[in-house]
Design a protein around this motif. Structure first.
Motif, PDB file in Angstrom:
ATOM      1  N   GLY A  97     185.357   9.106  33.876  1.00 57.05           N
ATOM      2  CA  GLY A  97     184.286   8.184  34.219  1.00 57.05           C
ATOM      3  C   GLY A  97     183.467   8.644  35.410  1.00 57.05           C
ATOM      4  N   LEU A  98     184.105   9.296  36.371  1.00 58.26           N
ATOM      5  CA  LEU A  98     183.368   9.797  37.529  1.00 58.26           C
ATOM      6  C   LEU A  98     182.362  10.875  37.116  1.00 58.26           C
ATOM      7  N   ALA A  99     182.721  11.652  36.099  1.00 55.21           N
ATOM      8  CA  ALA A  99     181.764  12.643  35.578  1.00 55.21           C
ATOM      9  C   ALA A  99     180.575  11.927  34.938  1.00 55.21           C
ATOM     10  N   LEU A 100     180.846  10.796  34.269  1.00 57.47           N
ATOM     11  CA  LEU A 100     179.762  10.017  33.675  1.00 57.47           C
ATOM     12  C   LEU A 100     178.858   9.440  34.763  1.00 57.47           C
ATOM     13  N   VAL A 101     179.455   9.025  35.882  1.00 59.53           N
ATOM     14  CA  VAL A 101     178.658   8.547  37.020  1.00 59.53           C
ATOM     15  C   VAL A 101     177.734   9.659  37.504  1.00 59.53           C
ATOM     16  N   ALA A 102     178.292  10.858  37.664  1.00 57.95           N
ATOM     17  CA  ALA A 102     177.482  11.986  38.142  1.00 57.95           C
ATOM     18  C   ALA A 102     176.331  12.266  37.174  1.00 57.95           C
ATOM     19  N   PHE A 103     176.636  12.233  35.873  1.00 58.87           N
ATOM     20  CA  PHE A 103     175.582  12.501  34.898  1.00 58.87           C
ATOM     21  C   PHE A 103     174.465  11.469  34.978  1.00 58.87           C
ATOM     22  N   TYR A 104     174.822  10.192  34.968  1.00 53.25           N
ATOM     23  CA  TYR A 104     173.779   9.169  34.942  1.00 53.25           C
ATOM     24  C   TYR A 104     173.022   9.075  36.267  1.00 53.25           C
ATOM     25  N   THR A 105     173.645   9.517  37.345  1.00 55.72           N
ATOM     26  CA  THR A 105     172.895   9.628  38.598  1.00 55.72           C
ATOM     27  C   THR A 105     171.758  10.633  38.429  1.00 55.72           C
ATOM     28  N   VAL A 106     172.089  11.774  37.848  1.00 54.34           N
ATOM     29  CA  VAL A 106     171.091  12.820  37.623  1.00 54.34           C
ATOM     30  C   VAL A 106     170.070  12.385  36.576  1.00 54.34           C
ATOM     31  N   ASP A 107     170.560  11.887  35.457  1.00 54.69           N
ATOM     32  CA  ASP A 107     169.695  11.539  34.337  1.00 54.69           C
ATOM     33  C   ASP A 107     168.713  10.423  34.693  1.00 54.69           C
ATOM     34  N   THR A 108     169.219   9.361  35.343  1.00 53.97           N
ATOM     35  CA  THR A 108     168.350   8.242  35.687  1.00 53.97           C
ATOM     36  C   THR A 108     167.350   8.627  36.769  1.00 53.97           C
ATOM     37  N   ALA A 109     167.789   9.458  37.711  1.00 51.32           N
ATOM     38  CA  ALA A 109     166.861   9.924  38.743  1.00 51.32           C
ATOM     39  C   ALA A 109     165.703  10.703  38.114  1.00 51.32           C
ATOM     40  N   ALA A 110     166.036  11.569  37.147  1.00 49.33           N
ATOM     41  CA  ALA A 110     164.989  12.360  36.495  1.00 49.33           C
ATOM     42  C   ALA A 110     164.054  11.486  35.674  1.00 49.33           C
ATOM     43  N   ALA A 111     164.639  10.557  34.895  1.00 51.70           N
ATOM     44  CA  ALA A 111     163.824   9.733  34.004  1.00 51.70           C
ATOM     45  C   ALA A 111     162.999   8.700  34.773  1.00 51.70           C
ATOM     46  N   THR A 112     163.604   8.117  35.823  1.00 52.98           N
ATOM     47  CA  THR A 112     162.945   7.028  36.538  1.00 52.98           C
ATOM     48  C   THR A 112     161.991   7.536  37.606  1.00 52.98           C
ATOM     49  N   TRP A 113     162.456   8.501  38.403  1.00 48.03           N
ATOM     50  CA  TRP A 113     161.679   8.926  39.563  1.00 48.03           C
ATOM     51  C   TRP A 113     160.917  10.236  39.350  1.00 48.03           C
ATOM     52  N   GLY A 114     161.224  10.963  38.263  1.00 50.18           N
ATOM     53  CA  GLY A 114     160.498  12.213  38.010  1.00 50.18           C
ATOM     54  C   GLY A 114     158.989  12.031  37.946  1.00 50.18           C
ATOM     55  N   PRO A 115     158.503  11.086  37.115  1.00 47.71           N
ATOM     56  CA  PRO A 115     157.043  10.881  37.070  1.00 47.71           C
ATOM     57  C   PRO A 115     156.457  10.446  38.412  1.00 47.71           C
ATOM     58  N   VAL A 116     157.183   9.572  39.128  1.00 50.36           N
ATOM     59  CA  VAL A 116     156.714   9.118  40.444  1.00 50.36           C
ATOM     60  C   VAL A 116     156.691  10.290  41.428  1.00 50.36           C
TER      61      VAL A 116
END
Length: 394
Positions: free
Chosen positions: A201-220
């Motif tokens: 689960g901690l690996a899943l946390v690391a992934f979604y930290t990266v993934d959500t940062a890219a998807a949410t804040w990448g355009p901004v």
């Protein structure tokens, strides 16, 4: 593969695809949403926090409802809630109604997240081979389509975006995997090896930290740091999704040939280099290259996390107990998704309130943990060698 399983696989893939399409269609429009409702980074972080927390609640509701109604029924309901949330948020006449729409969307997102993965894990068990990477690849394909739609419809009137709500409604009618009533049911959910599952689960946390940062804040990030043209800010997300989708679509075979542990460690190295490029980028095209490499690096973390968790839950158990364990694990394991989304969407924005270069240091630090956490994915290697991953009740 029987005709029923083939139809079910297409339906499950369609649910993932629609979820990804709608999600990315909204996140790539965040600069426009910020302007429409006059939201700063901190205010937007607060709204995203609310949505993530309610998605977690939706996932827990799915855990309660799926054993009683079956995951297919709850998935259909979640898709309808998702559609309602999108329509209300887009057509909202005021900020309060907009927030209520996003709250509804968040709850629906949690329902669909949990039950979609339940369906995929159940399919993996019935087929006896790894399929989660390609199912998650359908989500990514949907995201690519969503980003392309954003790029091609940047000038359409805002209310037209509400048409996205029609897609989850259509997906709710798909023929999902029905519960196997021939298998014994049980309410026993004890003796779940949570300690081992937490490591995955901690690996899943690391992934979604990266993934959500890219998807949410990448355009901004492209908009604020580099002044990229407004109609091109979705390029922060589109190449990332294309790269991720291509890797996921071949992820089933890669896992079988390379092994989950080695595959994850190689991906972590690529992701680390990619985030260094993003943080140090001198121009927005270079940042886009970084996001593209990032998609290659982290693509298979999420699907292999669910495979490994399901394998751990079902290990050394009779079929009925295995079902009960995995029913409990899949929905609860999904909470790691939201912990990562919280860090990626909220912490990246909060830390990067002054500069998103600093904000992207959050996923940069998190991805380093994947080198160590990869060893917890040995059960996924066992799956790729032919052992059953376990299943949730469909």
């Amino acid at each position: 593969m029987t005709a029923d399983l083939r139809r079910a696989r297409l339906a499950i893939s369609a649910a993932f695809l629609v979820q990804g399409l709608v999600f990315i269609s909204l996140t790539t429009r965040l600069p426009r949403i910020q302007d429409r409702w006059d939201l700063g980074e901190l205010a937007l972080s607060g709204v995203l926090l609310m949505m993530v927390l309610l998605a977690g609640v939706g996932s827990l509701v799915a855990e309660r409802l799926a054993p009683r109604l079956d995951s297919a029924t709850v998935l259909r309901a979640g898709l309808l809630v998702l559609a309602a949330g999108v329509a209300v948020a887009v057509l909202a006449p005021s900020t309060v109604v907009f927030v209520l729409g996003l709250a509804t969307y968040g709850a629906g997102l949690g329902l669909v997240d949990a039950t979609g993965n339940m369906q995929a894990v159940a399919l993996e068990h019935r087929l006896g081979r790894v399929v989660l990477p390609s199912c998650h690849g359908a989500w990514t394909l949907g995201g690519v389509i969503g980003a392309l739609i954003t790029l091609g419809t940047g000038d359409v009137p805002w209310p037209a975006v509400a048409l996205l709500a029609a897609l989850p409604v259509l997906a709710s009618a798909a023929p999902y995997l029905a519960r196997d009533h021939g298998e014994a049911a049980t309410s026993t959910q004890t003796d779940v090896p949570w300690r081992a599952i937490v490591m995955v689960g901690l690996a899943l946390v690391a992934f979604y930290t990266v993934d959500t940062a890219a998807a949410t804040w990448g355009p901004v990030y492209l908009d604020d740091e580099f002044g990229a043209p407004e109609d091109l800010v979705a390029l922060a997300t589109l190449p990332y999704l294309v790269a991720s989708g291509l890797v996921r679509l071949v992820g089933d075979r890669l896992t079988e040939e390379v092994g989950a542990v080695r595959l994850l460690r190689a991906g972590a190295a690529i992701a680390f280099v990619a985030l260094v490029v993003v943080v140090a980028a001198p121009s927005w095209p270079v940042a886009v290259v970084g996001f593209t490499l990032l998609g290659c690096g982290v693509a298979v973390v999420a699907p292999l996390s669910f495979s490994a968790a399901a394998a751990l839950a079902g290990r050394d158990a009779d079929p009925a107990t295995r079902q009960a364990r995995v029913d409990a694990v899949v929905a609860r394991f999904n909470q790691f998704n939201y912990a990562g989304a919280l860090l990626g969407a909220v912490m990246t924005g909060a830390v990067g309130a002054g500069s998103l270069r600093v904000g992207f240091a959050v996923p940069l630090v998190m991805v380093v943990a994947l080198f160590w956490l990869a060893r917890a994915f040995a059960p996924a290697d066992e799956n790729s060698a032919g052992s059953s991953a376990g299943a949730s009740r469909a």
